[in-house]
Structure formats: structure tokens, C-alpha cells
Design a protein around this motif. Structure first.
Motif, PDB file in Angstrom:
ATOM      1  N   HIS A  44      11.898 -19.511  44.400  1.00 19.12           N
ATOM      2  CA  HIS A  44      12.471 -19.612  43.058  1.00 19.12           C
ATOM      3  C   HIS A  44      12.409 -21.064  42.602  1.00 19.12           C
ATOM      4  N   TYR A  46      18.936 -17.560  52.391  1.00 14.05           N
ATOM      5  CA  TYR A  46      17.526 -17.610  52.034  1.00 14.05           C
ATOM      6  C   TYR A  46      16.749 -18.154  53.228  1.00 14.05           C
ATOM      7  N   THR A  55       1.978 -23.355  49.952  1.00 12.77           N
ATOM      8  CA  THR A  55       0.836 -22.518  49.588  1.00 12.77           C
ATOM      9  C   THR A  55       1.345 -21.312  48.807  1.00 12.77           C
ATOM     10  N   CYS A  62       6.450 -25.733  54.833  1.00 16.39           N
ATOM     11  CA  CYS A  62       7.513 -26.370  54.048  1.00 16.39           C
ATOM     12  C   CYS A  62       8.853 -25.666  54.190  1.00 16.39           C
ATOM     13  N   SER A  63       8.888 -24.546  54.839  1.00 13.92           N
ATOM     14  CA  SER A  63      10.190 -23.947  55.112  1.00 13.92           C
ATOM     15  C   SER A  63      10.928 -24.885  56.060  1.00 13.92           C
ATOM     16  N   MET A  98       2.736 -16.123  60.766  1.00 15.99           N
ATOM     17  CA  MET A  98       2.016 -16.558  59.570  1.00 15.99           C
ATOM     18  C   MET A  98       2.574 -17.909  59.160  1.00 15.99           C
TER      19      MET A  98
HETATM   20  C1  LIG Z   1      11.441 -30.661  49.621  1.00 13.68           C
HETATM   21  C2  LIG Z   1      11.451 -29.158  49.512  1.00 13.68           C
HETATM   22  C3  LIG Z   1      11.940 -28.555  48.370  1.00 13.68           C
HETATM   23  C4  LIG Z   1      11.954 -27.160  48.243  1.00 13.68           C
HETATM   24  N1  LIG Z   1      12.424 -26.600  47.111  1.00 13.68           N
HETATM   25  C5  LIG Z   1      12.464 -25.254  46.985  1.00 13.68           C
HETATM   26  C6  LIG Z   1      12.916 -24.637  45.794  1.00 13.68           C
HETATM   27  O1  LIG Z   1      13.283 -25.313  44.849  1.00 13.68           O
HETATM   28  N2  LIG Z   1      12.932 -23.279  45.729  1.00 13.68           N
HETATM   29  C7  LIG Z   1      12.503 -22.509  46.763  1.00 13.68           C
HETATM   30  O2  LIG Z   1      12.524 -21.291  46.631  1.00 13.68           O
HETATM   31  N3  LIG Z   1      12.048 -23.054  47.893  1.00 13.68           N
HETATM   32  C8  LIG Z   1      12.022 -24.414  48.030  1.00 13.68           C
HETATM   33  N4  LIG Z   1      11.537 -24.978  49.182  1.00 13.68           N
HETATM   34  C9  LIG Z   1      11.075 -24.093  50.252  1.00 13.68           C
HETATM   35  C10 LIG Z   1       9.599 -23.741  50.142  1.00 13.68           C
HETATM   36  O3  LIG Z   1       9.216 -23.535  48.836  1.00 13.68           O
HETATM   37  C11 LIG Z   1       9.367 -22.441  50.894  1.00 13.68           C
HETATM   38  O4  LIG Z   1       9.771 -22.611  52.224  1.00 13.68           O
HETATM   39  C12 LIG Z   1       7.919 -21.958  50.881  1.00 13.68           C
HETATM   40  O5  LIG Z   1       7.897 -20.676  51.441  1.00 13.68           O
HETATM   41  C13 LIG Z   1       7.017 -22.861  51.680  1.00 13.68           C
HETATM   42  O6  LIG Z   1       5.695 -22.400  51.636  1.00 13.68           O
HETATM   43  P1  LIG Z   1       4.651 -22.831  52.750  1.00 13.68           P
HETATM   44  O7  LIG Z   1       3.288 -22.627  52.231  1.00 13.68           O
HETATM   45  O8  LIG Z   1       4.977 -24.161  53.270  1.00 13.68           O
HETATM   46  O9  LIG Z   1       4.893 -21.706  53.868  1.00 13.68           O
HETATM   47  P2  LIG Z   1       5.620 -21.720  55.267  1.00 13.68           P
HETATM   48  O10 LIG Z   1       6.888 -22.453  55.185  1.00 13.68           O
HETATM   49  O11 LIG Z   1       4.650 -22.145  56.317  1.00 13.68           O
HETATM   50  O12 LIG Z   1       5.898 -20.160  55.407  1.00 13.68           O
HETATM   51  C14 LIG Z   1       6.830 -19.527  54.578  1.00 13.68           C
HETATM   52  C15 LIG Z   1       6.909 -18.041  54.909  1.00 13.68           C
HETATM   53  O13 LIG Z   1       5.759 -17.373  54.436  1.00 13.68           O
HETATM   54  C16 LIG Z   1       5.141 -16.673  55.486  1.00 13.68           C
HETATM   55  N5  LIG Z   1       3.699 -16.773  55.292  1.00 13.68           N
HETATM   56  C17 LIG Z   1       2.927 -17.893  55.361  1.00 13.68           C
HETATM   57  N6  LIG Z   1       1.642 -17.579  55.149  1.00 13.68           N
HETATM   58  C18 LIG Z   1       1.590 -16.242  54.942  1.00 13.68           C
HETATM   59  C19 LIG Z   1       0.515 -15.335  54.708  1.00 13.68           C
HETATM   60  N7  LIG Z   1      -0.754 -15.742  54.624  1.00 13.68           N
HETATM   61  N8  LIG Z   1       0.830 -14.026  54.546  1.00 13.68           N
HETATM   62  C20 LIG Z   1       2.108 -13.592  54.629  1.00 13.68           C
HETATM   63  N9  LIG Z   1       3.145 -14.410  54.866  1.00 13.68           N
HETATM   64  C21 LIG Z   1       2.893 -15.717  55.027  1.00 13.68           C
HETATM   65  C22 LIG Z   1       5.602 -17.376  56.751  1.00 13.68           C
HETATM   66  O14 LIG Z   1       5.564 -16.515  57.865  1.00 13.68           O
HETATM   67  C23 LIG Z   1       7.000 -17.772  56.400  1.00 13.68           C
HETATM   68  O15 LIG Z   1       7.889 -16.715  56.623  1.00 13.68           O
HETATM   69  C24 LIG Z   1      11.485 -26.357  49.314  1.00 13.68           C
HETATM   70  C25 LIG Z   1      10.986 -26.965  50.455  1.00 13.68           C
HETATM   71  C26 LIG Z   1      10.957 -28.352  50.569  1.00 13.68           C
HETATM   72  C27 LIG Z   1      10.403 -28.985  51.805  1.00 13.68           C
END
Ligand SMILES: Cc1cc2nc3c(=O)[nH]c(=O)nc-3n(C[C@H](O)[C@H](O)[C@H](O)COP(=O)(O)OP(=O)(O)OC[C@H]3O[C@@H](n4cnc5c(N)ncnc54)[C@H](O)[C@@H]3O)c2cc1C
Ligand SMILES: NC(=O)c1ccc[n+]([C@@H]2O[C@H](COP(=O)([O-])OP(=O)(O)OC[C@H]3O[C@@H](n4cnc5c(N)ncnc54)[C@H](OP(=O)(O)O)[C@@H]3O)[C@@H](O)[C@H]2O)c1
Lengths: 502, 233
Positions: free
Chosen positions: A141, A438, A131, A67-68, A62
């Protein structure tokens, strides 16, 4: 060919669900893999993707916006499902601030919709691009974790397509074990396709912010602890280079929402225009600023940068309370687009983020040991971010009554082994202090660390859910294989640097 | 020109995927490469079959073990009479020269974007520099291709992806066989050599091949419209 037939042929359709073939990488660029990427636009198409992946006998990761930082939404042994095609806000209740959204809606989409209506998301990350699916998957968080909990605490119910193709709606009342397992379940249990989430009423597009310069970690933690009651947001920016009595010095940002009447012209500040981040920084077009940062992207440059920032922090403190837009305050890291390119753009370059969580009672000692070990190993993070946390009811949560420190480590093709060895030492320190990690900010931990930080009981519960919902183990990522194998290592083997470009 | 590019890259030791409709010719190319340092993989495909593209693209990347250099050289230029306004013929050019280019280059661009590396080369034409009497749609497809590629170049610059537009003058290839007289012609081999050199360098984003056509183009472009229509260029 006659004309009619030919014209007909020109009406083309892409096959659905849409797919592409891409190099898929973690946000930090240090890890990635090529995959077929599915881009469904409805829950129905999601279940079709499950069918197709199953019939091909491969695995599926998924993915949201990616952004992870590490390998959480990468699958070097199969396909990827990108949820961003489902990006409609279905409903927004202006009386309650409850938004019903397709799961590919980003935090950016959400605040741009809610702010003009007088609401702000309760929990946001340091970037606005995740997202809701990804945010729920990781149970993210914000800088207000100690006060409002994680994003899961703001979510009311979700729709999930299970690997069997069944669409279920789960909430605290309806199948709570699924609700608490899927949120924070890092995409292992099903595809989240809809999220109903509460936002917070705000009375201004601005927020009151004050910078407090602190001379060391002890001072910083004391200040933050003393203000968990009255601050709506608290975050500490650490200079990880400082040593001895100055260890952990830095700048705290203490912020609070405005009360009704505090803002003389809310109709002006509650607009998207007012929230926009500036187009240039010190006269440089934003898009190019990373090139300048790149010049500093070495230990000397960063030492200088951190020192300067500390001095500026003292100045900022003298300015006292000032107003900043919500977006400006929360998404500081989005000010400089592609700042990560300062760590290098070519194959194998990048960064990993490593965030350690420590329980309140051992945090001071643990964080001190971590910072000192980084300095000893000459892997000093260019930026350290300190936050205060609280526990939450989700199964695989990283939340605890304590503190976290997020660090960035520069990764190159050559230094991987060395960086991973350093984090191995740090991981042991953190575990010895009863801490945890995390997944959104991780690329290194091994199965033994996972077992130790979650404990057998929680892991057994999670395994039970996984077996019930996904008996074929279709949903996998590089992260799940790395951190949930049977191996006995605290730290995984570093993945090879992607060989890109000739 | 495509075949010449394949032969030269292969002689330099690269693994090359060749895509075109005529399977026999592709197989011959692959066979010729047999002993050489590189290898040629053949894929028979008509760029009008847009549905096939994602699948073929994926197999190419798998079979080659990656991708860092891509050329879109397919093109058609049927003879068009001075009083001919044949929509069928014209749209066939749009399909191959432009539609096919977009359908193939988009997935490549997406792949290079995510990979943060790669070079995209598109073959435009001197014919796109001006709206000539003789080739309304052919010229229009080449002008559109150049604009499309320019946008990609600007999009992909921050991802360190290079996008090059080649504008050949007159090259001795099957395409030009039916023309009576070629001006300043060069062989396909010479053109291919130039194309590779330009694409690997950093100097040119758009380049006439051979370079002397740049001068011609500048002159042609500077002729005012009311005079241009009196010429037979
Ligand atoms: C500059 C920066 C700053 C950040 N600051 C913070 C912060 O302050 N606090 C914090 O908590 N995080 C922070 N993050 C991390 C970010 O918020 C998390 O990694 C978040 O999960 C990213 O969401 P994404 O949509 O990019 O999902 P992805 O990174 O693509 O996926 C995240 C997780 O969700 C799962 N997933 C994706 N889609 C689905 C779906 N449809 N159903 C079920 N599971 C799914 C994926 O398998 C994966 O395990 C930061 C990241 C960056 C780059
Ligand atoms: N020659 C010149 O003077 C000149 C000048 C300016 C620009 N150009 C441009 O340079 C490019 C190459 O031209 P060229 O002179 O080498 O022409 P060419 O010898 O006719 O070659 C054209 C190539 O395109 C392929 N092709 C044509 N239609 C196709 C389709 N529908 N699907 C897949 N492949 C297709 C052909 O292979 P199959 O037939 O086997 O499919 C052939 O390999 C063209 O874009 C042309 O417009 C040429």
C-alpha cells in the motif's frame, strides 16, 4: 593440448539457471540465513528451478529485492528464488498507461519508464526498490491507500508459474480465486513472473505538498479523516517520544496531484532529471550520511531529533503549499542510502519494523495504548508513520477500514528477547482492539496471532489453495514456518543473532 | 606461499579450506594439521574449471561453518624468453592469475557483501608495478588483479568488507626456483606471516611484502620510460 582445443575451452558458459551462494537477509538485517540463491531469467527457467529444488527434496522461498523488513523472503531451511533477473518492461501503452512487465521490474524501473510518458504508478511504497513480484506478493500500500487501495487493485493480470511447473495467467475474470489468493499470498502459491499494471495519468512531474503540524494524535487523526476526500496522499510522521497531552504529536504531509495547466512547464518536470534525489544532504555526500545518523541512533539522540523535527514541522506549516517532485515526495526514505546502517552494521545489529493496523472505531484507543506501552517498556520507535487504509478483496490482506502505525525497533544481539517481549505485549493490545498485522513489516508474530487476525474461514480457504497448488509444501519461508505453524503463541521465539565476522 | 598460509592459520586454531590441483600435496597438508589446534579441509580443483566453482564454494562454506577470510594465491609464471610471443603460454597466465582470481573472488565478494563482513586478500606482485621486458603478460595479469581488487575494495567498503592486495617481492617458492638469482629473497613462511599481519591490520590496502620492496617499487616507478627500457630490471 593443441591450440584449437584450448581456444575452444576458453569459451565458457555459466550453468543455467544461474545460482549463487549468499547470506540472505531481511531488509532490517536482524534476521537472515545462508542459502543457494537461484536467479532465473525466464518463466521457463523458473519451472526448471522448481524441478531442481523438488529433485533435491528441499524447500524454496520466493524473493524480490528483499525489501521486506523481516523474514518474508528468507529460507534458513532451503533455497531462494530471486526474481530480479526477469526485469524487462515488455510493453507500455501510452494511451492507457497500462504497463506489461516481467515481475522483477522494480517500482523504480516502472516510474522511470512511465514518468516521461506522463504516468506515475498508482501505488508505491516508501522505497522505490521493491520488485513488482514482491509488491504483489505482499500487496503493498502507499500513502494513498484510503483512496486507491493496494497495488493489487491496480494490477490487471499476472502470470504465475505454479509449483507443478504449469504457467497460468490469472485475473479478476480468469480464475479470480487464484488472482485474489496469489496477490498478498506472500510467495506461498507460485512464482509471479509477469505483471500487467495500470498507472495514473499525471500532468506534472511535481505534486503539491503541504505540511501540517499537529499537537497530538487526536488532532492528527481528525485532520486526516477530514481530508480523505480531497487529499491524494496523506501521511503522518509521529514523534513517538512525546507524552501526555502531546502523545502522538507530529507532522502530516497532505499532497495532491496537479491539474492540467497547473504546471507551467510540464515538459521540464516530467523528466527523470527533475525527479533525481539530491546527491548530497547539507553538504555531506549522501552515501555517508548514515554515519552521522548513527551518532543519533540512541534514545537521547532520537528524542532530540524528533523534537527538532517537530519544531521544523511547525516552520514547514508556515511555508504552506509547495511543490515537490513525485520521487522526492514518495521516496523520502531513499534520500539517505543505507540509513539502516545507522542501526549498526555488524552481525546481530539491525532493526525490525512493526506495523499495527486498527479498525477505525478502536484506532484512537488502540494506538494510544500502543504508544504508551512502548514508552513504558522503554522501546520507543525512532520514527512512527501513520496511514489511513481501506479494505480490499484479497484473501490474506492486511487492508481494513482503519489506521496503521509503523514503528522501527532497534535490534542488537543482546536485546532480542526484550524487544520480542515488548512486541508481544503490543500484539495483544492490537488483537484486543480487533487489529491486525502486515507480513512485509513483521518479524515477530506467532501462529495464534495469525489465526486470530485472519479468522478460521479465511485461513481454511488459503490452506485449501496451498494444498491444491503446492501439495508438497515446497514453497516455504522462515515467515511461513513462524506464523503458520500449529503453535499456540501470539509471538514467536526471536531467531538467534546471525554470527558474522570474527 | 599458499601452503605456508594454510599451515600458519591452522596452527593458530582456524579451520582452513585449501584449494589447489595436486591432491597428494593437499592431503599431506591436511595430515600435517592432524594434531594441531585447527583443521585443514582439502579440495582438489583446477581454477580453470569455472563451472565447478559455485558448488565448491558452497561446500566450503558449509564444511567450515562460515567464511570470514579468503586468500587467492594461485598463480603461474612460466619462463618466457626475451623473444618469445607465445599466446598459449600467455593466456594460461591470464586464465590462472586473472580469470581464476575473478571467478573465485566474485562469489566470495557476493557472499561477504551480503554478510557485511569478511576479508579478501589477493596476491599481486611487484611485477605488476611496471611493464618489464621480461614478463609482459605475467606483469599485466598482476596489474589487472590490483585494479580489480581496488574496485572491489571501493565497492565493499560500505559493507565493512576489507580487500587487501599483497605485492610480494621475491619469495623462495617453487615458482622462483628456476630463476638464477633472487633479489632480497625471504622464505615463504616469513612472507605468509607478513601477509597475515597486514591483512588483519587496518593500515594497508596494498602492501609490498616484505615492506622494503615498497622503496624499490617507488624508485622503479619513477624511472622515465625511455630510461627504463635500457635497464635490465
Ligand atoms: C524503506 C522501506 C519503506 C517501505 N514502505 C512501504 C510502504 O509504504 N508500504 C508498503 O506496503 N510496504 C512498504 N515497504 C515494504 C515493501 O514494499 C514490501 O516488503 C515489498 O513486498 C518488498 O518487495 P521486494 O521486491 O523487496 O520483495 P521481498 O521483500 O523479497 O518479498 C516480498 C514477498 O513477496 C514474495 N515474492 C517475491 N517474489 C515473488 C514472486 N516472484 N512470486 C510470488 N511471490 C513473490 C516473497 O516470498 C515475500 O513474501 C517498505 C520497505 C522499506 C525497506
Ligand atoms: N614467489 C615469488 O617470488 C612471488 C612474487 C610475487 C608474486 N607471487 C605470487 O604469489 C602467488 C603464490 O606464488 P608462489 O610463489 O607460492 O607459487 P607456487 O609455489 O608455484 O604456488 C602456486 C600455487 O598455486 C596453485 N595453482 C597453480 N595453478 C593452479 C590452478 N590452475 N588451479 C588451482 N591451483 C593452482 C598451485 O597448486 P597446484 O599446482 O597443486 O594446483 C600452488 O599451490 C602467485 O600468485 C604468484 O604469482 C610470487
Amino acid at each position: 593440448m593443441d591450440s584449437a582445443a584450448r581456444i575452444q575451452r576458453r569459451v565458457r558458459r555459466e550453468t543455467r539457471p544461474r545460482q549463487a551462494f549468499e547470506y540472505v537477509e531481511g531488509w532490517g538485517m536482524a534476521v537472515g540465513a545462508e542459502s543457494r540463491v537461484w536467479k532465473p531469467t525466464s518463466a521457463h527457467e523458473v519451472s526448471e528451478v522448481f524441478d531442481q529444488v523438488r529433485s533435491r527434496g528441499t524447500t524454496l522461498a520466493m524473493r524480490g529485492s528483499g525489501c521486506s523488513y523481516g523474514d518474508a523472503s528468507i529460507n534458513s531451511r532451503g533455497d531462494v528464488l530471486d526474481i530480479r533477473g526477469m526485469n524487462r518492461i515488455l510493453e507500455f501503452n501510452e494511451d492507457t498507461g497500462i504497463a506489461n512487465c516481467e515481475a522483477g521490474v522494480t517500482l523504480r524501473d516502472l516510474w522511470r519508464h512511465s514518468l516521461p510518458r506522463g504516468y506515475w504508478p498508482r501505488v508505491v511504497s516508501g522505497t522505490m526498490f521493491p520488485t513488482l513480484a514482491g509488491a504483489a506478493g505482499m500487496n503493498i500500500h502507499g500513502k494513498n491507500n484510503y483512496k486507491v487501495g493496494t497495488i493489487g487493485d491496480a494490477i490487471q493480470d499476472i502470470d504465475v508459474v505454479l509449483p507443478t511447473g504449469e504457467l497460468v495467467t490469472v485475473s479478476r475474470a480468469e480464475r479470480p480465486e487464484l488472482f485474489h489468493g496469489i496477490i498478498g499470498g506472500f510467495g506461498m502459491l507460485g512464482a509471479i513472473t509477469r505483471v500487467r499494471i495500470a498507472t495514473k495519468r499525471i500532468h506534472s512531474g511535481d505534486i503539491d505538498v503541504c505540511g501540517i503540524s499537529s499537537a497530538n494524535l487526536t488532532e492528527m487523526m481528525a485532520y486526516m479523516d477530514a481530508h480523505t476526500g480531497d487529499a491524494d496522499y496523506l501521511v503522518g510522521w509521529l514523534d513517538c517520544f512525546a507524552k501526555g497531552a502531546a502523545l502522538g504529536r507530529g507532522l502530516i504531509h497532505h499532497a495532491r496531484y496537479l491539474a492540467p495547466g497547473d504546471d507551467p512547464e510540464p515538459e521540464r518536470t516530467l523528466t527523470i532529471d527533475h525527479q533525481e534525489l539530491p546527491g548530497s544532504i547539507l553538504g555531506f555526500p549522501k552515501g555517508e550520511v548514515w554515519r552521522i545518523l548513527k551518532l543519533f541512533s540512541n534514545d537521547y539522540g532520537m528524542r532530540l531529533m524528533n523534537f527538532t523535527k517537530h519544531q521544523m514541522g511547525k516552520l514547514e506549516q508556515r511555508n504552506g503549499w509547495h511543490r515537490q517532485s513525485h520521487a522526492g515526495f514518495n521516496f523520502l526514505l531513499d534520500y539517505v542510502p543505507n540509513w539502516k546502517f545507522a542501526y549498526g552494521r555488524s552481525g546481530g545489529d539491525g532493526l525490525i519494523q512493526y506495523q499495527v493496523f486498527l479498525p477505525a472505531e478502536s484506532a484512537q484507543a488502540g494506538l494510544t495504548a500502543v504508544l504508551e506501552r512502548c514508552q513504558k517498556r522503554l522501546h520507543v520507535s525512532y520514527l512512527g508513520v501513520l496511514k489511513r487504509h481501506r479494505p480490499d478483496p484479497f484473501l490474506l490482506t492486511h487492508g481494513l477500514d482503519g489506521w496503521s502505525l509503523a514503528m522501527d525497533f532497534k535490534v542488537t544481539s543482546a536485546n532480542r528477547g526484550d524487544v520480542w517481549r515488548t512486541t508481544d505485549e503490543l500484539t495483544r493490545i492490537v488483537l484486543d482492539h480487533g487489529g491486525n498485522f502486515y507480513f512485509a513489516k513483521d518479524a515477530v508474530i506467532g501462529p495464534k496471532t495469525t489465526r486470530q487476525m485472519f479468522g478460521e474461514e479465511r485461513l481454511a480457504k488459503f490452506r485449501e489453495l496451498k494444498e491444491a497448488l503446492d501439495p508438497e509444501d515446497m514453497l516455504q519461508t522462515d515467515l511461513s514456518r513462524r506464523a503458520f505453524g500449529s503453535g499456540g503463541d501470539f509471538t514467536s521465539v526471536p531467531p538467534p543473532a546471525p554470527s558474522v565476522g570474527v | 606461499m599458499g601452503a605456508a598460509l594454510v599451515r600458519q592459520l591452522c596452527a593458530q586454531g582456524y579451520s582452513v579450506a585449501a584449494v589447489a590441483r595436486r591432491r597428494e600435496l593437499l592431503d599431506a597438508l591436511a595430515e600435517d594439521a592432524g594434531g594441531g589446534p585447527g583443521r585443514v579441509l582439502a579440495y582438489a580443483h583446477d581454477v580453470n574449471s569455472i563451472d565447478e566453482i559455485p558448488g565448491i564454494f558452497e561446500s566450503i562454506v558449509h564444511d567450515l561453518g562460515g567464511l570470514d577470510f579468503y586468500v587467492y594465491a594461485a598463480g603461474v609464471m612460466p619462463g618466457v624468453g626475451p623473444e618469445e610471443y607465445d599466446t598459449e603460454k600467455d593466456l594460461a597466465m591470464v586464465d590462472v592469475n586473472l580469470g581464476g582470481a575473478i571467478a573465485w573472488t566474485n562469489p566470495v565478494a557476493r557472499y561477504f557483501h551480503s554478510q557485511r563482513a569478511g576479508t579478501i586478500v589477493g596476491i599481486g606482485s611487484i611485477a605488476g608495478d611496471r611493464g618489464r621486458k621480461g614478463a609482459p603478460v605475467y606483469g599485466a595479469t598482476k596489474a589487472a588483479l590490483a585494479t580489480y581488487l581496488e574496485s572491489l575494495r571501493n565497492r565493499l567498503a560500505e559493507r565493512a568488507v576489507r580487500v587487501v592486495t599483497i605485492k610480494p617481492g621475491m619469495i623462495e617458492t617453487p615458482m622462483t626456483e628456476h630463476l638464477d638469482k633472487l633479489v632480497m629473497p625471504i622464505s615463504a613462511e616469513k612472507a605468509a606471516k607478513d601477509i597475515l599481519k597486514v591483512s588483519r591490520g587496518r593500515l594497508w590496502n596494498e602492501r609490498h611484502v616484505p615492506l622494503r620492496w615498497l622503496g624499490v617499487s617507488m624508485i622503479i616507478r619513477s624511472i622515465p620510460s625511455f630510461l627504463f627500457r635500457r635497464t635490465n630490471i
